[in-house]
Structures are given as structure tokens and as C-alpha cells.
Design a protein around this motif. Structure first.
Motif, mmCIF file in Angstrom:
data_model
loop_
_atom_site.group_PDB
_atom_site.id
_atom_site.type_symbol
_atom_site.label_atom_id
_atom_site.label_comp_id
_atom_site.label_asym_id
_atom_site.label_seq_id
_atom_site.Cartn_x
_atom_site.Cartn_y
_atom_site.Cartn_z
ATOM 1 N N THR A 3 59.744 100.453 23.079
ATOM 2 C CA THR A 3 59.310 99.218 22.441
ATOM 3 C C THR A 3 60.420 98.714 21.550
ATOM 4 O O THR A 3 60.935 99.445 20.713
ATOM 5 C CB THR A 3 58.034 99.440 21.614
ATOM 6 O OG1 THR A 3 56.993 99.884 22.473
ATOM 7 C CG2 THR A 3 57.602 98.150 20.939
ATOM 8 N N GLU A 5 61.504 95.630 18.902
ATOM 9 C CA GLU A 5 61.031 94.493 18.115
ATOM 10 C C GLU A 5 61.799 93.232 18.510
ATOM 11 O O GLU A 5 63.022 93.234 18.569
ATOM 12 C CB GLU A 5 61.230 94.767 16.625
ATOM 13 C CG GLU A 5 60.283 95.816 16.057
ATOM 14 C CD GLU A 5 58.849 95.330 16.002
ATOM 15 O OE1 GLU A 5 58.631 94.135 15.704
ATOM 16 O OE2 GLU A 5 57.939 96.132 16.267
ATOM 17 N N THR A 6 61.078 92.170 18.821
ATOM 18 C CA THR A 6 61.695 90.879 19.111
ATOM 19 C C THR A 6 60.943 89.804 18.320
ATOM 20 O O THR A 6 59.756 89.972 18.007
ATOM 21 C CB THR A 6 61.617 90.532 20.608
ATOM 22 O OG1 THR A 6 60.229 90.391 20.988
ATOM 23 C CG2 THR A 6 62.278 91.604 21.456
ATOM 24 N N PRO A 7 61.610 88.705 17.986
ATOM 25 C CA PRO A 7 60.896 87.617 17.304
ATOM 26 C C PRO A 7 59.688 87.127 18.095
ATOM 27 O O PRO A 7 58.647 86.811 17.516
ATOM 28 C CB PRO A 7 61.968 86.533 17.171
ATOM 29 C CG PRO A 7 63.261 87.293 17.133
ATOM 30 C CD PRO A 7 63.064 88.448 18.073
ATOM 31 N N GLU A 10 56.844 89.778 17.703
ATOM 32 C CA GLU A 10 56.289 89.735 16.356
ATOM 33 C C GLU A 10 55.372 88.526 16.188
ATOM 34 O O GLU A 10 54.291 88.616 15.585
ATOM 35 C CB GLU A 10 57.421 89.675 15.333
ATOM 36 C CG GLU A 10 58.239 90.959 15.228
ATOM 37 C CD GLU A 10 59.386 90.793 14.248
ATOM 38 O OE1 GLU A 10 59.500 89.706 13.646
ATOM 39 O OE2 GLU A 10 60.166 91.751 14.078
ATOM 40 N N ARG A 13 52.020 89.039 18.157
ATOM 41 C CA ARG A 13 51.120 89.994 17.489
ATOM 42 C C ARG A 13 50.486 89.381 16.247
ATOM 43 O O ARG A 13 49.286 89.549 15.999
ATOM 44 C CB ARG A 13 51.876 91.271 17.127
ATOM 45 C CG ARG A 13 52.200 92.154 18.309
ATOM 46 C CD ARG A 13 52.654 93.532 17.863
ATOM 47 N NE ARG A 13 53.896 93.471 17.091
ATOM 48 C CZ ARG A 13 55.110 93.445 17.636
ATOM 49 N NH1 ARG A 13 55.242 93.461 18.960
ATOM 50 N NH2 ARG A 13 56.192 93.416 16.894
ATOM 51 N N ALA A 14 51.299 88.681 15.459
ATOM 52 C CA ALA A 14 50.770 88.099 14.228
ATOM 53 C C ALA A 14 49.722 87.031 14.521
ATOM 54 O O ALA A 14 48.673 86.978 13.871
ATOM 55 C CB ALA A 14 51.915 87.509 13.402
ATOM 56 N N GLU A 57 54.694 91.418 24.109
ATOM 57 C CA GLU A 57 54.530 91.840 22.713
ATOM 58 C C GLU A 57 55.438 93.014 22.370
ATOM 59 O O GLU A 57 55.922 93.119 21.241
ATOM 60 C CB GLU A 57 53.077 92.208 22.430
ATOM 61 C CG GLU A 57 52.160 91.025 22.232
ATOM 62 C CD GLU A 57 50.911 91.374 21.458
ATOM 63 O OE1 GLU A 57 50.797 92.539 20.992
ATOM 64 O OE2 GLU A 57 50.045 90.494 21.299
ATOM 65 N N GLN A 58 55.671 93.894 23.326
ATOM 66 C CA GLN A 58 56.467 95.096 23.060
ATOM 67 C C GLN A 58 57.965 94.861 23.215
ATOM 68 O O GLN A 58 58.759 95.777 22.976
ATOM 69 C CB GLN A 58 56.014 96.228 23.981
ATOM 70 C CG GLN A 58 54.595 96.712 23.680
ATOM 71 C CD GLN A 58 54.145 97.796 24.638
ATOM 72 O OE1 GLN A 58 54.726 97.973 25.722
ATOM 73 N NE2 GLN A 58 53.116 98.531 24.252
ATOM 74 N N ARG A 179 59.857 79.511 8.953
ATOM 75 C CA ARG A 179 59.533 80.192 10.217
ATOM 76 C C ARG A 179 59.898 79.285 11.383
ATOM 77 O O ARG A 179 60.397 79.756 12.417
ATOM 78 C CB ARG A 179 58.049 80.560 10.239
ATOM 79 C CG ARG A 179 57.596 81.265 11.501
ATOM 80 C CD ARG A 179 58.368 82.531 11.753
ATOM 81 N NE ARG A 179 57.973 83.643 10.919
ATOM 82 C CZ ARG A 179 58.500 84.865 11.028
ATOM 83 N NH1 ARG A 179 59.445 85.098 11.942
ATOM 84 N NH2 ARG A 179 58.125 85.842 10.232
ATOM 85 N N ASN A 210 55.113 87.048 7.127
ATOM 86 C CA ASN A 210 54.599 87.946 8.162
ATOM 87 C C ASN A 210 53.387 87.373 8.880
ATOM 88 O O ASN A 210 52.975 87.901 9.914
ATOM 89 C CB ASN A 210 54.260 89.305 7.560
ATOM 90 C CG ASN A 210 55.498 90.071 7.156
ATOM 91 O OD1 ASN A 210 56.551 89.938 7.771
ATOM 92 N ND2 ASN A 210 55.399 90.879 6.105
ATOM 93 N N HIS A 212 53.481 84.480 10.251
ATOM 94 C CA HIS A 212 54.079 83.705 11.348
ATOM 95 C C HIS A 212 53.438 82.329 11.523
ATOM 96 O O HIS A 212 53.348 81.810 12.641
ATOM 97 C CB HIS A 212 54.001 84.483 12.667
ATOM 98 C CG HIS A 212 54.965 85.627 12.755
ATOM 99 N ND1 HIS A 212 56.121 85.585 13.503
ATOM 100 C CD2 HIS A 212 54.944 86.848 12.163
ATOM 101 C CE1 HIS A 212 56.764 86.731 13.376
ATOM 102 N NE2 HIS A 212 56.083 87.514 12.568
#
Length: 273
Positions: A3, A5-7, A10, A13-14, A57-58, A179, A210, A212
Motif C-alpha cells: 500500500t 500513500e497517494t493524494p 487519501e 478515503r477521507a 484507495e491503496q 486543498r 485531513n 479533504h
């Protein structure tokens, strides 16, 4: 399974966490381990394969098609600003070229600022740095230590919570502007530096960042409390400056004619307070 992390991940998910099953007409059975929708539910609503959405998402999939991003935008109930942000993160809209050199506000634009004698006018870039301002804009923002960056002023200057009488809404919109900027130019060093500083010194900004939420600056109403001029209700308009780098905008605050706010602005302009 790896996994990364990518913008994009993130953001998905948010925003998924902020949508409840009842918001989209889906039944909710049993104890839910996650806030908001499950990944499988988003996939059903968006009309995509659940495994594919999970990979988005991953960070194992980074370039969904325009059709997929449109479906996900509908599933997550994104507004126009947030959908445009999602498309930029997914790479389905053209990128914005970065400026190659420092940009100076041209004399003609400074002259335009000064011509707005009854309105507070200033120029900002995408990171909300204030590049130029007329005398009335400076007088309006005189309660602040300095008029340099709107986000720093909102979150880090002690004067902000009194000056912005609806501080919570102002703070959310300000974080949303940044953002949006992150989606337009995710590699911008100035933006990374600013966000890092704000997160390090303001828990409110960190929470809003966070979330977003994405917000564009167009027009609206602002409510201020100036220590000398008193309460002010001003409308603002944002104008994109063509051919200028960094998403520069001309912001103009004005009061309704013959209103108490117009009288207060006139006194600020003449220094008659």
C-alpha cells in the motif's frame, strides 16, 4: 500486498468517511467498523469493480478513467469543486504548468488596484500569498501582524478569531482553497512548506486539512469586526488574472451602497476613525 500513500487515495478515503449509507439511500446492517461508506458500497454506487476501487484507495492504481472518476464523484456526493479536484488527482484533466520564474504584479494591475477607491482590493496566488493590495485592503486587515498570507492570518494570527466573526466557516473555506491548490500543483514547494507550517502550529488546520474538503474562491459574503471601524458586512468577487502564473486572482471586497459598512469603509479609507 503493498500500500502506497497517494493524494488520490487519501482524498477518496477521507471523503468516503464523510458519507453515511442513509445519505445515499443504502441500508445499514450490523455494526460498521468504518465511518461512512464501505469500499464495496462506493464501488456499487460508482458502477466499478470493488477490487479496482480498493486499489485506487491503496495507491496500487493511480490513473482511473474520466468515466470512473465521474462515477466515484457521484457516489461520494462531491460538489463541483471537489469533483474537479478528484479529476486533477486522477490525471483526467490537463495539468497546470508551474511558473519558471518569480512573477511581479505589473504596474497596470497595481494601477487597477488603486482605482478601486471605495473597495478593498488585493491580489493573491494559489497558496493565498498576498502579492499586492490597495490602501483600503491594508487598512481593513490592519488588526493583523502582517498581511502576507491569508491562511497564516486565519490560523496563526491571534487577531483572526475576533476579526472574522464567522471564523469556523472562514477557516474551513481557507483550508479548502489550499486543498484545491494541492490538486492543481501537488509538487509545489511553497504549498508543501505552508501546509507543513500550518499543521505544525494549528490543530484546527490539521483537522480541516485531513477532511479533504475542496473549495474554490468565486464570490460570497464576509463578516468582519474591525477594532476601529466596527462590524462590516462585505461582498467579495474573485477574478482570475489571465496569463499570470500560480493561479493568481484579484479579490475585491465592497459594501452595499449607503450601508453602515460603506460608511465604515469610507472612514477607513480617509483615516477618519
Amino acid at each position: 500486498m503493498t500500500t502506497t500513500e497517494t493524494p488520490l487515495g487519501e482524498f477518496l478515503r477521507a471523503r468516503r468517511a464523510g458519507v453515511r449509507p442513509q445519505d445515499v439511500g443504502m441500508p445499514s446492517h450490523g455494526v460498521r467498523r468504518v465511518p461512512g461508506l464501505r469500499r464495496e458500497e462506493v464501488a456499487v454506487l460508482a458502477g466499478v469493480n470493488a477490487d479496482y476501487y480498493t486499489r485506487l484507495e491503496q495507491g496500487r492504481e493511480r490513473h482511473p478513467s474520466a468515466q470512473v472518476t465521474e462515477g466515484i464523484g457521484r457516489a461520494l456526493r462531491l460538489d463541483a469543486d471537489a469533483r474537479a479536484h478528484l479529476s486533477r488527482l486522477a490525471g483526467t484533466v490537463p495539468g497546470v504548468p508551474r511558473a519558471r520564474a518569480a512573477y511581479q504584479v505589473p504596474p497596470a494591475l497595481r494601477q487597477l488596484l488603486d482605482s478601486h477607491r471605495s473597495a478593498a482590493a488585493f491580489v493573491i496566488d494559489r497558496t493565498l500569498d498576498v502579492l499586492a493590495a490597495n490602501d483600503l485592503a491594508v487598512a481593513l486587515h490592519s488588526p493583523f501582524e502582517r498581511m502576507d498570507n491569508l491562511a497564516r492570518m486565519v490560523f496563526l494570527d491571534p487577531a483572526a478569531r475576533r476579526f472574522y466573526t464567522r471564523w469556523d466557516a472562514t477557516a474551513e473555506a481557507t483550508a479548502g482553497h489550499l486543498r484545491q491548490a494541492a490538486g492543481l500543483d501537488p509538487d509545489a514547494g511553497r504549498l508543501r512548506e505552508l501546509v507543513s507550517a500550518l499543521c505544525g502550529h494549528s490543530t484546527d488546520f490539521g483537522r480541516l486539512w485531513n477532511n479533504h474538503v475542496v473549495t474554490g474562491k468565486t464570490q460570497g459574503t464576509k463578516h468582519f469586526l474591525h477594532p476601529d471601524a466596527g462590524p462590516l458586512t462585505l461582498t467579495y468577487l474573485a477574478f482570475d488574472i489571465r496569463d499570470a502564473p500560480d493561479g493568481q486572482q484579484l479579490i475585491v471586497y465592497q459594501a452595499d451602497p449607503d450601508s453602515p459598512s460603506a460608511e465604515a469603509l469610507a472612514l477607513l479609507r480617509t483615516g477618519g476613525l
